[in-house]
Design a protein around this motif. Structure first.
Motif, PDB file in Angstrom:
ATOM      1  N   THR A   1      67.631  22.182  51.889  1.00 33.02           N
ATOM      2  CA  THR A   1      67.088  22.514  53.205  1.00 33.02           C
ATOM      3  C   THR A   1      68.226  22.904  54.138  1.00 33.02           C
ATOM      4  O   THR A   1      69.268  22.249  54.165  1.00 33.02           O
ATOM      5  N   LEU A   2      68.029  23.980  54.876  1.00 31.38           N
ATOM      6  CA  LEU A   2      69.060  24.395  55.828  1.00 31.38           C
ATOM      7  C   LEU A   2      69.260  23.317  56.880  1.00 31.38           C
ATOM      8  O   LEU A   2      68.294  22.847  57.483  1.00 31.38           O
ATOM      9  N   PRO A   3      70.518  22.908  57.142  1.00 29.24           N
ATOM     10  CA  PRO A   3      70.757  22.006  58.271  1.00 29.24           C
ATOM     11  C   PRO A   3      70.255  22.658  59.559  1.00 29.24           C
ATOM     12  O   PRO A   3      70.360  23.877  59.726  1.00 29.24           O
ATOM     13  N   PRO A   4      69.714  21.882  60.483  1.00 31.98           N
ATOM     14  CA  PRO A   4      69.152  22.462  61.713  1.00 31.98           C
ATOM     15  C   PRO A   4      70.125  23.357  62.467  1.00 31.98           C
ATOM     16  O   PRO A   4      69.757  24.419  62.960  1.00 31.98           O
TER      17      PRO A   4
ATOM     18  N   VAL B   1      72.614  25.122  61.305  1.00 30.55           N
ATOM     19  CA  VAL B   1      72.795  26.384  60.599  1.00 30.55           C
ATOM     20  C   VAL B   1      71.577  27.278  60.804  1.00 30.55           C
ATOM     21  O   VAL B   1      71.703  28.489  61.052  1.00 30.55           O
ATOM     22  N   ALA B   2      70.392  26.690  60.717  1.00 31.77           N
ATOM     23  CA  ALA B   2      69.173  27.462  60.939  1.00 31.77           C
ATOM     24  C   ALA B   2      69.148  28.071  62.338  1.00 31.77           C
ATOM     25  O   ALA B   2      68.742  29.226  62.520  1.00 31.77           O
ATOM     26  N   ARG B   3      69.639  27.336  63.322  1.00 33.81           N
ATOM     27  CA  ARG B   3      69.648  27.858  64.692  1.00 33.81           C
ATOM     28  C   ARG B   3      70.621  29.014  64.839  1.00 33.81           C
ATOM     29  O   ARG B   3      70.318  30.011  65.497  1.00 33.81           O
ATOM     30  N   MET B   4      71.806  28.893  64.247  1.00 33.57           N
ATOM     31  CA  MET B   4      72.797  29.959  64.384  1.00 33.57           C
ATOM     32  C   MET B   4      72.324  31.259  63.747  1.00 33.57           C
ATOM     33  O   MET B   4      72.680  32.349  64.187  1.00 33.57           O
ATOM     34  N   TRP B   5      71.508  31.141  62.704  1.00 35.21           N
ATOM     35  CA  TRP B   5      71.042  32.331  61.992  1.00 35.21           C
ATOM     36  C   TRP B   5      69.619  32.741  62.375  1.00 35.21           C
ATOM     37  O   TRP B   5      69.062  33.675  61.788  1.00 35.21           O
ATOM     38  N   GLY B   6      69.036  32.051  63.362  1.00 34.91           N
ATOM     39  CA  GLY B   6      67.674  32.392  63.777  1.00 34.91           C
ATOM     40  C   GLY B   6      66.648  32.124  62.700  1.00 34.91           C
ATOM     41  O   GLY B   6      65.663  32.856  62.564  1.00 34.91           O
ATOM     42  N   ARG B   7      66.854  31.053  61.923  1.00 33.16           N
ATOM     43  CA  ARG B   7      65.966  30.755  60.796  1.00 33.16           C
ATOM     44  C   ARG B   7      65.091  29.528  61.032  1.00 33.16           C
ATOM     45  O   ARG B   7      64.517  29.006  60.071  1.00 33.16           O
ATOM     46  N   GLU B   8      64.995  29.074  62.244  1.00 30.72           N
ATOM     47  CA  GLU B   8      64.130  27.924  62.505  1.00 30.72           C
ATOM     48  C   GLU B   8      62.680  28.325  62.276  1.00 30.72           C
ATOM     49  O   GLU B   8      62.215  29.347  62.766  1.00 30.72           O
ATOM     50  N   THR B   9      61.977  27.495  61.533  1.00 32.55           N
ATOM     51  CA  THR B   9      60.582  27.803  61.223  1.00 32.55           C
ATOM     52  C   THR B   9      59.604  26.793  61.805  1.00 32.55           C
ATOM     53  O   THR B   9      58.408  27.066  61.873  1.00 32.55           O
TER      54      THR B   9
ATOM     55  N   LEU C   1      68.968  19.143  77.182  1.00 28.58           N
ATOM     56  CA  LEU C   1      69.878  19.918  76.361  1.00 28.58           C
ATOM     57  C   LEU C   1      69.605  19.721  74.867  1.00 28.58           C
ATOM     58  O   LEU C   1      69.894  20.606  74.051  1.00 28.58           O
ATOM     59  N   TYR C   2      69.020  18.576  74.525  1.00 25.96           N
ATOM     60  CA  TYR C   2      68.764  18.286  73.117  1.00 25.96           C
ATOM     61  C   TYR C   2      67.628  19.129  72.542  1.00 25.96           C
ATOM     62  O   TYR C   2      67.371  19.079  71.336  1.00 25.96           O
ATOM     63  N   ARG C   3      66.979  19.910  73.368  1.00 22.52           N
ATOM     64  CA  ARG C   3      66.010  20.864  72.853  1.00 22.52           C
ATOM     65  C   ARG C   3      66.700  22.073  72.224  1.00 22.52           C
ATOM     66  O   ARG C   3      66.081  22.840  71.491  1.00 22.52           O
ATOM     67  N   TYR C   4      67.984  22.245  72.541  1.00 22.60           N
ATOM     68  CA  TYR C   4      68.742  23.400  72.051  1.00 22.60           C
ATOM     69  C   TYR C   4      69.724  23.024  70.944  1.00 22.60           C
ATOM     70  O   TYR C   4      69.926  23.783  70.001  1.00 22.60           O
ATOM     71  N   VAL C   5      70.380  21.883  71.089  1.00 23.32           N
ATOM     72  CA  VAL C   5      71.294  21.373  70.062  1.00 23.32           C
ATOM     73  C   VAL C   5      71.003  19.896  69.857  1.00 23.32           C
ATOM     74  O   VAL C   5      70.753  19.165  70.815  1.00 23.32           O
ATOM     75  N   GLY C   6      71.064  19.461  68.601  1.00 23.73           N
ATOM     76  CA  GLY C   6      70.668  18.094  68.306  1.00 23.73           C
ATOM     77  C   GLY C   6      71.693  17.046  68.666  1.00 23.73           C
ATOM     78  O   GLY C   6      71.361  15.869  68.790  1.00 23.73           O
TER      79      GLY C   6
END
Length: 248
Positions: free
Chosen positions: A5-8, A10-18, A65-70
């Motif tokens: 599973t993509l780490p969150p 990494v998914a955010r940096m690549w626009g892969r959040e699903t 801010l935690y809505r954008y980065v964990g």
């Protein structure tokens, strides 16, 4: 074997959040948050980057801010990628000319933003910009006959050299500040002068002689950026020898 599973982050940096997040729609995007964090780091150093200071910079509550980065660690990972410029263009250069430019640009971005040196260098790059640097280095070596593992090791070694050289430059700057009380860059010549005042010729015979003959930055052969180029040429000569062995 199932794909991990993509780490969150990494998914955010690549626009892969699903997975959609719960709660109100975010009022900002991740880019604006990261831009604010980079402004703080450029202004106050990495120690100034806190979740609270970034939240204040963009005008929101810290918890929002935690809505954008964990976490702060995630914030730093995304910052490192966003603060990295695009790598030099290949433009048909040979591998040696390109890797010379590539390594110098790698060092220069660390000199421009020294707070990047304070980040954990052991974390492999996962963001789009940092991985583009790796991709371009591999591309420069594509026609050399070296395999992908060898090319990755070469890129890693050159990156490490750039980091060490930038770290040395900042260390010399710190020595200058401690000795002169200002922020001027001491450079190797001033560093040699400092060593000359403390070295015992009996305990450090070769180093004492190196200082005596002005080997630290003022000898004719060590001018401008030649110390960086000298070390880089040693590495590139080794790469050239490896390529020659592969061609046999």
């Amino acid at each position: 074997m199932a794909e991990p599973t993509l780490p969150p982050v990494v998914a955010r940096m690549w626009g892969r959040e699903t997975v959609a997040r719960h709660g109100p729609r975010p009022s900002l995007d991740l880019g604006r948050v990261i831009d604010a964090a980079i402004r703080i780091a450029d202004r106050d150093g990495l120690e100034g980057v806190k979740m609270s200071s970034v939240a204040a910079e963009v005008g929101m509550a810290t918890m929002s801010l935690y809505r954008y980065v964990g976490s702060k660690d995630e914030l730093l990972i995304v910052m490192a990628d966003a603060a990295t410029p695009e790598p030099p263009a290949l433009d048909g250069q040979g591998w040696r000319g390109y890797l010379t430019e590539w390594t110098r640009a790698n060092r220069d971005l660390l000199l421009e933003r020294p707070w990047l040196l304070a980040l954990d260098q052991r974390t492999p790059p996962t963001g789009p910009r940092l991985l583009r640097w790796l991709d371009r280095a591999l591309a420069a070596l594509a026609d050399t006959g070296l395999d992908h593992g060898e090319r990755i090791n070469i890129a890693t070694s050159l990156t490490g050299y750039a980091v060490r050289q930038a770290t040395l430059a900042h260390a010399l700057n710190s020595v200058a500040g401690a000795v002169t009380g200002d922020d001027s860059i001491a450079g190797l010549a001033e560093y040699g002068a400092i060593l000359g005042q403390v070295l015992d010729p009996e305990g450090y015979p070769e180093l004492t002689e190196a200082v005596r003959v002005n080997a630290f930055g003022v000898a004719e052969e060590w001018i401008d950026d030649a110390d960086f180029t000298f070390g880089l040429d040693l590495l590139l000569d080794g790469i050239e020898a490896l390529i020659a062995r592969r061609h046999g």
